[in-house]
Design an enzyme around this catalytic site. Structure first.
Site, PDB file in Angstrom:
ATOM      1  N   SER A 135       7.068  -3.799   3.069  1.00 35.09           N
ATOM      2  CA  SER A 135       5.457  -3.595   3.380  1.00 35.09           C
ATOM      3  C   SER A 135       4.733  -4.683   2.705  1.00 35.09           C
ATOM      4  CB  SER A 135       5.167  -2.201   2.967  1.00 35.09           C
ATOM      5  OG  SER A 135       3.913  -2.101   2.988  1.00 35.09           O
ATOM      6  N   TYR A 152       5.068   2.999  -4.586  1.00 37.19           N
ATOM      7  CA  TYR A 152       5.391   2.570  -3.128  1.00 37.19           C
ATOM      8  C   TYR A 152       5.346   1.064  -2.997  1.00 37.19           C
ATOM      9  CZ  TYR A 152       5.200   1.818   1.691  1.00 37.19           C
ATOM     10  OH  TYR A 152       5.634   1.448   3.254  1.00 37.19           O
TER      11      TYR A 152
END
Length: 180
Positions: free
Chosen positions: A88, A121
């Site tokens: 990401s 994350y």
């Protein structure tokens, strides 16, 4: 039309499950030309896996890392082969080093008091990229390449389902995101 598809169980929140999956796959004596590491959790509340690790780190990174390590011999034997690690862009918004510049393992699997879902994350996705780069360095001479990819800015999915604030954010951003 001649493809044979078979589902196999794999729980990245359990290192034992990862090991059982790898053993079951190897027992089939099939080549492995591409392995896509794509599973992830996002915005999940703090919890520990059965292995005693923070769940976001284990599911998003460590489970994939272990799976690739267990299947490395099959990947090499299947050359040419490749590993694709879905990461990401949010990896840019974190650090995994302490103030002296050394890797801080406590940041990877933080205590409940030190946990923030978004940072967990981001850190897991930074680990994905570092892992993919090192995997490519080590295995590309053996015909196995590794790439990390970013799927697109806030591509809409249900990954945000764990927390209402993320659901609201993703809903507001929806008109400006890519579709699956």
């Amino acid at each position: 039309h001649k493809a044979k598809v078979e589902a196999m169980t794999l729980d990245l929140a359990s290192l034992q499950s990862v090991q059982h999956f790898a053993e079951a796959f190897k027992s089939k004596n099939l080549p492995l030309h591409i392995l896509i590491c794509n599973a992830a959790v996002f915005g999940a509340p703090w919890s520990l896996t059965e292995d005693g690790l923070e769940s976001t780190f284990q599911v998003n990174h460590l489970g994939h890392f272990y799976l690739v390590q267990l299947l490395e011999d099959v990947l090499r034997q299947s050359s040419p082969a490749r590993v694709v690690v879905v990461s990401s862009e949010s990896h840019r918004f974190t650090e995994i080093k302490d103030s002296s510049g050394k890797l801080d393992f406590s940041l990877l699997s933080p205590s409940k008091k030190e946990y923030w879902a978004m940072l967990a994350y981001n850190r897991s996705k930074l680990c994905n990229i570092l892992f993919s780069n090192e995997l490519n360095r080590r295995l590309s001479p053996h015909g196995v390449t590794s790439n990390s990819v970013h799927p697109g800015n806030m591509m809409y999915s249900s990954i945000h389902r764990s927390w209402w604030l993320y659901t609201l954010l993703f809903t507001l951003a929806r008109p400006f995101t890519k579709s699956m």
